[in-house]
Scaffold this active site. Structure first.
Site, PDB file in Angstrom:
ATOM      1  N   ALA A  29       0.848  -1.200   0.000  1.00  0.00           N
ATOM      2  CA  ALA A  29       0.000   0.000   0.000  1.00  0.00           C
ATOM      3  C   ALA A  29       0.873   1.236   0.000  1.00  0.00           C
ATOM      4  O   ALA A  29       1.790   1.359   0.802  1.00  0.00           O
ATOM      5  CB  ALA A  29      -0.929  -0.016   1.206  1.00  0.00           C
ATOM      6  N   GLY A  32      -1.719   5.721   1.397  1.00  0.00           N
ATOM      7  CA  GLY A  32      -1.897   6.074   2.788  1.00  0.00           C
ATOM      8  C   GLY A  32      -3.094   5.439   3.446  1.00  0.00           C
ATOM      9  O   GLY A  32      -3.713   4.521   2.915  1.00  0.00           O
ATOM     10  N   GLU A 100      -7.168  11.907  -1.841  1.00  0.00           N
ATOM     11  CA  GLU A 100      -7.269  11.000  -2.999  1.00  0.00           C
ATOM     12  C   GLU A 100      -8.682  11.086  -3.564  1.00  0.00           C
ATOM     13  O   GLU A 100      -9.520  11.812  -3.041  1.00  0.00           O
ATOM     14  CB  GLU A 100      -6.919   9.563  -2.577  1.00  0.00           C
ATOM     15  CG  GLU A 100      -5.460   9.417  -2.177  1.00  0.00           C
ATOM     16  CD  GLU A 100      -5.045   7.978  -1.894  1.00  0.00           C
ATOM     17  OE1 GLU A 100      -5.597   7.066  -2.515  1.00  0.00           O
ATOM     18  OE2 GLU A 100      -4.182   7.794  -1.035  1.00  0.00           O
ATOM     19  N   ASP A 195      -7.448 -17.372  -1.199  1.00  0.00           N
ATOM     20  CA  ASP A 195      -7.534 -18.656  -0.498  1.00  0.00           C
ATOM     21  C   ASP A 195      -8.609 -18.662   0.600  1.00  0.00           C
ATOM     22  O   ASP A 195      -9.350 -19.636   0.759  1.00  0.00           O
ATOM     23  CB  ASP A 195      -6.191 -19.019   0.163  1.00  0.00           C
ATOM     24  CG  ASP A 195      -5.067 -19.186  -0.844  1.00  0.00           C
ATOM     25  OD1 ASP A 195      -5.347 -19.153  -2.056  1.00  0.00           O
ATOM     26  OD2 ASP A 195      -3.919 -19.353  -0.408  1.00  0.00           O
ATOM     27  N   HIS A 216      -7.840  -0.593 -10.196  1.00  0.00           N
ATOM     28  CA  HIS A 216      -7.164   0.686  -9.987  1.00  0.00           C
ATOM     29  C   HIS A 216      -6.898   1.292 -11.354  1.00  0.00           C
ATOM     30  O   HIS A 216      -6.404   0.609 -12.243  1.00  0.00           O
ATOM     31  CB  HIS A 216      -5.858   0.491  -9.212  1.00  0.00           C
ATOM     32  CG  HIS A 216      -5.360   1.780  -8.630  1.00  0.00           C
ATOM     33  ND1 HIS A 216      -4.856   2.792  -9.407  1.00  0.00           N
ATOM     34  CD2 HIS A 216      -5.331   2.237  -7.358  1.00  0.00           C
ATOM     35  CE1 HIS A 216      -4.520   3.811  -8.626  1.00  0.00           C
ATOM     36  NE2 HIS A 216      -4.802   3.504  -7.377  1.00  0.00           N
ATOM     37  N   ARG A 262     -12.885   5.806  -8.469  1.00  0.00           N
ATOM     38  CA  ARG A 262     -11.961   4.951  -9.232  1.00  0.00           C
ATOM     39  C   ARG A 262     -12.600   4.269 -10.431  1.00  0.00           C
ATOM     40  O   ARG A 262     -11.972   4.147 -11.482  1.00  0.00           O
ATOM     41  CB  ARG A 262     -11.414   3.867  -8.312  1.00  0.00           C
ATOM     42  CG  ARG A 262     -10.377   4.412  -7.418  1.00  0.00           C
ATOM     43  CD  ARG A 262      -9.620   3.343  -6.717  1.00  0.00           C
ATOM     44  NE  ARG A 262      -8.548   4.035  -6.010  1.00  0.00           N
ATOM     45  CZ  ARG A 262      -7.860   3.515  -5.020  1.00  0.00           C
ATOM     46  NH1 ARG A 262      -8.119   2.292  -4.611  1.00  0.00           N
ATOM     47  NH2 ARG A 262      -6.916   4.198  -4.439  1.00  0.00           N
ATOM     48  N   HIS A 319      -7.393  -4.612  -8.355  1.00  0.00           N
ATOM     49  CA  HIS A 319      -6.736  -4.002  -7.196  1.00  0.00           C
ATOM     50  C   HIS A 319      -7.316  -4.442  -5.861  1.00  0.00           C
ATOM     51  O   HIS A 319      -6.592  -4.837  -4.968  1.00  0.00           O
ATOM     52  CB  HIS A 319      -6.863  -2.490  -7.354  1.00  0.00           C
ATOM     53  CG  HIS A 319      -6.071  -1.701  -6.373  1.00  0.00           C
ATOM     54  ND1 HIS A 319      -4.714  -1.840  -6.242  1.00  0.00           N
ATOM     55  CD2 HIS A 319      -6.444  -0.744  -5.474  1.00  0.00           C
ATOM     56  CE1 HIS A 319      -4.277  -1.010  -5.304  1.00  0.00           C
ATOM     57  NE2 HIS A 319      -5.304  -0.352  -4.814  1.00  0.00           N
ATOM     58  N   ARG A 354     -14.923   0.754  -3.058  1.00  0.00           N
ATOM     59  CA  ARG A 354     -14.195   1.205  -1.866  1.00  0.00           C
ATOM     60  C   ARG A 354     -13.671   2.633  -2.036  1.00  0.00           C
ATOM     61  O   ARG A 354     -13.110   2.977  -3.069  1.00  0.00           O
ATOM     62  CB  ARG A 354     -13.004   0.269  -1.629  1.00  0.00           C
ATOM     63  CG  ARG A 354     -12.074   0.688  -0.543  1.00  0.00           C
ATOM     64  CD  ARG A 354     -10.883  -0.258  -0.495  1.00  0.00           C
ATOM     65  NE  ARG A 354     -10.039  -0.084  -1.659  1.00  0.00           N
ATOM     66  CZ  ARG A 354      -8.770   0.315  -1.625  1.00  0.00           C
ATOM     67  NH1 ARG A 354      -8.205   0.588  -0.473  1.00  0.00           N
ATOM     68  NH2 ARG A 354      -8.062   0.447  -2.729  1.00  0.00           N
ATOM     69  N   SER A 359      -8.907   0.836   3.223  1.00  0.00           N
ATOM     70  CA  SER A 359      -8.745  -0.590   3.543  1.00  0.00           C
ATOM     71  C   SER A 359      -7.647  -0.876   4.563  1.00  0.00           C
ATOM     72  O   SER A 359      -7.748  -1.845   5.314  1.00  0.00           O
ATOM     73  CB  SER A 359      -8.537  -1.418   2.285  1.00  0.00           C
ATOM     74  OG  SER A 359      -7.686  -0.776   1.407  1.00  0.00           O
TER      75      SER A 359
HETATM   76  C1  LIG Z   1      -0.242  -1.923  -4.690  1.00  0.00           C
HETATM   77  C2  LIG Z   1      -1.315  -1.695  -3.658  1.00  0.00           C
HETATM   78  C3  LIG Z   1      -1.497  -0.418  -3.128  1.00  0.00           C
HETATM   79  C4  LIG Z   1      -2.488  -0.197  -2.158  1.00  0.00           C
HETATM   80  N1  LIG Z   1      -2.599   1.053  -1.594  1.00  0.00           N
HETATM   81  C5  LIG Z   1      -3.451   1.230  -0.570  1.00  0.00           C
HETATM   82  C6  LIG Z   1      -3.469   2.460   0.147  1.00  0.00           C
HETATM   83  O1  LIG Z   1      -2.713   3.384  -0.144  1.00  0.00           O
HETATM   84  N2  LIG Z   1      -4.343   2.569   1.189  1.00  0.00           N
HETATM   85  C7  LIG Z   1      -5.191   1.568   1.561  1.00  0.00           C
HETATM   86  O2  LIG Z   1      -5.958   1.729   2.508  1.00  0.00           O
HETATM   87  N3  LIG Z   1      -5.175   0.400   0.887  1.00  0.00           N
HETATM   88  C8  LIG Z   1      -4.334   0.202  -0.143  1.00  0.00           C
HETATM   89  N4  LIG Z   1      -4.312  -1.011  -0.791  1.00  0.00           N
HETATM   90  C9  LIG Z   1      -5.203  -2.077  -0.337  1.00  0.00           C
HETATM   91  C10 LIG Z   1      -4.710  -2.634   0.980  1.00  0.00           C
HETATM   92  O3  LIG Z   1      -3.309  -2.700   0.952  1.00  0.00           O
HETATM   93  C11 LIG Z   1      -5.260  -4.034   1.246  1.00  0.00           C
HETATM   94  O4  LIG Z   1      -6.619  -4.089   1.002  1.00  0.00           O
HETATM   95  C12 LIG Z   1      -5.037  -4.417   2.706  1.00  0.00           C
HETATM   96  O5  LIG Z   1      -3.711  -4.160   3.060  1.00  0.00           O
HETATM   97  C13 LIG Z   1      -5.387  -5.877   2.932  1.00  0.00           C
HETATM   98  O6  LIG Z   1      -4.958  -6.243   4.216  1.00  0.00           O
HETATM   99  P1  LIG Z   1      -5.265  -7.694   4.778  1.00  0.00           P
HETATM  100  O7  LIG Z   1      -4.618  -7.740   6.114  1.00  0.00           O
HETATM  101  O8  LIG Z   1      -6.687  -7.980   4.653  1.00  0.00           O
HETATM  102  O9  LIG Z   1      -4.513  -8.662   3.760  1.00  0.00           O
HETATM  103  P2  LIG Z   1      -2.920  -8.749   3.301  1.00  0.00           P
HETATM  104  O10 LIG Z   1      -2.231  -7.545   3.815  1.00  0.00           O
HETATM  105  O11 LIG Z   1      -2.932  -9.008   1.884  1.00  0.00           O
HETATM  106  O12 LIG Z   1      -2.443  -9.987   4.120  1.00  0.00           O
HETATM  107  C14 LIG Z   1      -2.863 -11.275   3.789  1.00  0.00           C
HETATM  108  C15 LIG Z   1      -1.919 -12.289   4.374  1.00  0.00           C
HETATM  109  O13 LIG Z   1      -2.515 -13.569   4.317  1.00  0.00           O
HETATM  110  C16 LIG Z   1      -1.560 -14.504   3.867  1.00  0.00           C
HETATM  111  N5  LIG Z   1      -2.255 -15.612   3.215  1.00  0.00           N
HETATM  112  C17 LIG Z   1      -3.103 -15.584   2.164  1.00  0.00           C
HETATM  113  N6  LIG Z   1      -3.534 -16.814   1.873  1.00  0.00           N
HETATM  114  C18 LIG Z   1      -2.955 -17.648   2.761  1.00  0.00           C
HETATM  115  C19 LIG Z   1      -2.983 -19.060   2.978  1.00  0.00           C
HETATM  116  N7  LIG Z   1      -3.721 -19.890   2.225  1.00  0.00           N
HETATM  117  N8  LIG Z   1      -2.229 -19.580   3.970  1.00  0.00           N
HETATM  118  C20 LIG Z   1      -1.474 -18.775   4.748  1.00  0.00           C
HETATM  119  N9  LIG Z   1      -1.408 -17.438   4.606  1.00  0.00           N
HETATM  120  C21 LIG Z   1      -2.139 -16.886   3.618  1.00  0.00           C
HETATM  121  C22 LIG Z   1      -0.664 -13.733   2.935  1.00  0.00           C
HETATM  122  O14 LIG Z   1       0.567 -14.404   2.817  1.00  0.00           O
HETATM  123  C23 LIG Z   1      -0.579 -12.387   3.654  1.00  0.00           C
HETATM  124  O15 LIG Z   1       0.437 -12.395   4.596  1.00  0.00           O
HETATM  125  C24 LIG Z   1      -3.324  -1.247  -1.757  1.00  0.00           C
HETATM  126  C25 LIG Z   1      -3.143  -2.523  -2.296  1.00  0.00           C
HETATM  127  C26 LIG Z   1      -2.154  -2.760  -3.231  1.00  0.00           C
HETATM  128  C27 LIG Z   1      -1.972  -4.126  -3.780  1.00  0.00           C
END
Ligand SMILES: Cc1cc2nc3c(=O)[nH]c(=O)nc-3n(C[C@H](O)[C@H](O)[C@H](O)COP(=O)(O)OP(=O)(O)OC[C@H]3O[C@@H](n4cnc5c(N)ncnc54)[C@H](O)[C@@H]3O)c2cc1C
Length: 503
Positions: A29, A32, A100, A195, A216, A262, A319, A354, A359
């Site tokens: 991310a 921000g 944003e 998953d 995105h 978006r 995205h 969103r 997020s």
């Molecule tokens: C390039 C990019 C830029 C972004 N910019 C922003 C931003 O500026 N601001 C914002 O609010 N959001 C942003 N987002 C969105 C935001 O980053 C995500 O929605 C959020 O971080 C998701 O968090 P999470 O904890 O749900 O999942 P993640 O942070 O994706 O964590 C998931 C975890 O689960 C693990 N996992 C998955 N499947 C399995 C399995 N079967 N077994 C074991 N482990 C597993 C993965 O290895 C990972 O460690 C961005 C996303 C991307 C890709």
């Protein structure tokens, strides 16, 4: 991690991740974290913006919880040492905020310019590593939920050596993030294969809103280069979008121009992109763009491009998944013992679309609330102690690595072409038939990519079915054959999985 920190107060917590703990969507991310820290009026406006972006489908209760509890969670991050950018670059300076798309004011905190997620992940990880009750299991892939008498009692997983293990637990929290790898073009890292959604669906949990995938608008677009994200904050700081003829075109699509929602910007770029490249143009923006966007600038250097000097070619990429495992605001799914938070979950907080930067906050707020609910439940499986036992892998012949990768690439291409940003009945039907055909050659065997392939197939099927069912356009879901809103569309499409196990 937000949940684990709290759960550690009541027992042993096992955190399982597919690669290193920091490798996640969170770590990528850039722009921000949106948060209302200035009192009631600030909270009200954040709520209004969140609801407006969600195009009629936002769950008001969830949005209220997000915007009201966000500031506490961010204060906590500050206590744990998360270094958001500040005026003058000193710890005493006021927090800097940017804006944003679809935000009515500047409320987005950032860190290291454009590396907010990594800073949050690293500071949480530092905190987690200091807690004795939290055990980390990296490079392990969960395969399925274990269900007994209608209750989730643990998971099966592939450990680092590829052996199948079962872990019994008093409660399981899915925090497995998004599913961008469903599509050939995505900003998401390799671990984002949906998953958690596939596991929950197979175990019989309700899954909702799968037709809403946010694309995105501005991922880097150059042959052979990764779809690296060109953060929305670039447009927040004044970047224009121009077409191949050098025209600034967003005025033809939305009054908010480059900061329109978006989905509007992504469709506009797709349309303009039919006649050639679309570019981000920051040549008119004054200031030190390298200092403000160091990560993006370093990436662009590899392609001999510079933000304030060159036009940067961009196109949309998958995205963020608004849908997911249906939960209440405390992360409770429809299955006892199973909780979900973050991108894998669907509280309805984002509705059909969103609001940018909501997020990271979602994970912090709903992760903490899920932990509270898990703590409060009377969860009684045996002694509640962590039990790990190894079961023998099934004796099936595994599909080879090359064939598996080819199969996955085919699935991702067909989803991009026929169930992507612009959809219609014929394309979605083609996608459905394509997925049926792929089911016959589904990779077999208990290895990570095989498990991911089967999960991608489940999630792709859910997206296509939901997209076929919604015969209207709303938020991120755009049907060329039904371009308007339909009043009937103001409800969510929910499916419930059946209890069956991966073979
Ligand atoms: C390039 C990019 C830029 C972004 N910019 C922003 C931003 O500026 N601001 C914002 O609010 N959001 C942003 N987002 C969105 C935001 O980053 C995500 O929605 C959020 O971080 C998701 O968090 P999470 O904890 O749900 O999942 P993640 O942070 O994706 O964590 C998931 C975890 O689960 C693990 N996992 C998955 N499947 C399995 C399995 N079967 N077994 C074991 N482990 C597993 C993965 O290895 C990972 O460690 C961005 C996303 C991307 C890709």
């Amino acid at each position: 991690m937000s949940a684990a920190i709290r759960l550690a107060n009541i027992g042993t917590v096992l955190v399982v991740t597919k690669e290193e703990l920091a490798e996640s969507n969170t770590a990528y991310a850039q722009g921000g974290i949106a948060v209302a820290m200035g009192g009631d009026e600030d909270v009200r406006l954040h709520l209004e913006d969140t609801i407006a972006a969600g195009d009629g489908l936002v769950n008001r209760e969830a949005a209220q919880v997000l915007v009201e509890q966000g500031s506490q969670r961010v204060e906590e991050l500050l206590e744990w040492g998360t270094a958001f950018d500040r005026e003058g670059g000193t710890a005493a300076g006021a927090l800097l905020r940017t804006r944003e798309g679809a935000h009515s004011l500047s409320r987005i905190l950032h860190a290291n310019g454009d590396a907010t997620g990594r800073e949050i992940a690293v500071s949480l990880l530092r905190h987690v590593r200091g807690i004795e009750n939290i055990e980390l299991m990296e490079w392990a892939t969960t395969v399925d939920l274990l269900v007994e008498d209608g209750r989730v009692v643990g998971v099966s997983l592939l450990d680092g050596e590829g052996g199948l293990t079962t872990v019994l637990a008093r409660a399981v929290l899915l925090a497995s993030g998004g599913a961008g790898q469903i599509y050939s073009d995505t900003t998401n890292p390799a671990v984002a294969t949906g998953d958690g959604i596939a596991m929950a669906y197979r175990a019989g949990a309700a899954v909702s809103d799968m037709e809403f995938y946010q694309f995105h608008p501005t991922a880097f677009s150059m042959a052979g280069a990764p779809r690296f994200l060109m953060s929305e904050a670039l447009r927040g700081e004044g970047a224009w979008l121009v077409n191949a003829r050098g025209e600034r075109f967003m005025e033809r699509y939305h009054p908010l121009l480059e900061l329109a929602p978006r989905d509007v910007v992504a469709r506009a770029i797709t349309r303009e992109g039919m006649d050639g490249e679309v570019y981000l143009d920051m040549r008119h923006v004054v200031g030190d763009l390298f200092a403000r966007f160091p990560g993006i600038s370093k990436f662009l250097t590899k392609y001999r491009l510079e933000l304030g000097r060159d036009l940067i070619p961009v196109r949309p990429a998958a995205h963020y998944l608004m849908g997911g495992v249906k939960t209440d605001v405390h992360g409770r799914t429809s299955l006892p013992g199973l909780f979900a938070a973050g991108e894998v979950a669907c509280t309805g907080v984002h509705g059909a679309n969103r609001l940018a930067s909501n997020s990271l906050l979602e994970g912090l707020v709903f992760g903490a609330l899920a932990a509270e609910a898990m703590e409060g439940e009377q969860l009684g499986v045996g002694s509640g102690e962590l039990v790990v036992g190894v079961v023998a892998p099934r004796g099936e012949v595994a599909t080879g690595e090359v064939a598996t990768e080819r199969w996955i690439a085919e699935l991702r291409d067909l989803m991009w072409k026929d169930a992507g940003l612009l959809r219609d009945h014929n394309g979605l039907e083609r996608a459905r038939r394509g997925l049926d055909a792929l089911a016959i050659t589904m990779p077999r065997g208990l290895f990570r990519r095989g498990v991911e392939a089967r999960n991608l197939h489940v999630v792709a099927g859910l997206i296509v079915a939901a997209a076929l069912g919604r015969e209207e356009s709303r938020g991120a879901h755009y049907r060329n054959d039904f371009p308007e809103h339909d009043a009937v569309g103001l409800h969510s499409v929910m499916v419930r999985g059946e209890l069956r196990f991966m073979a």
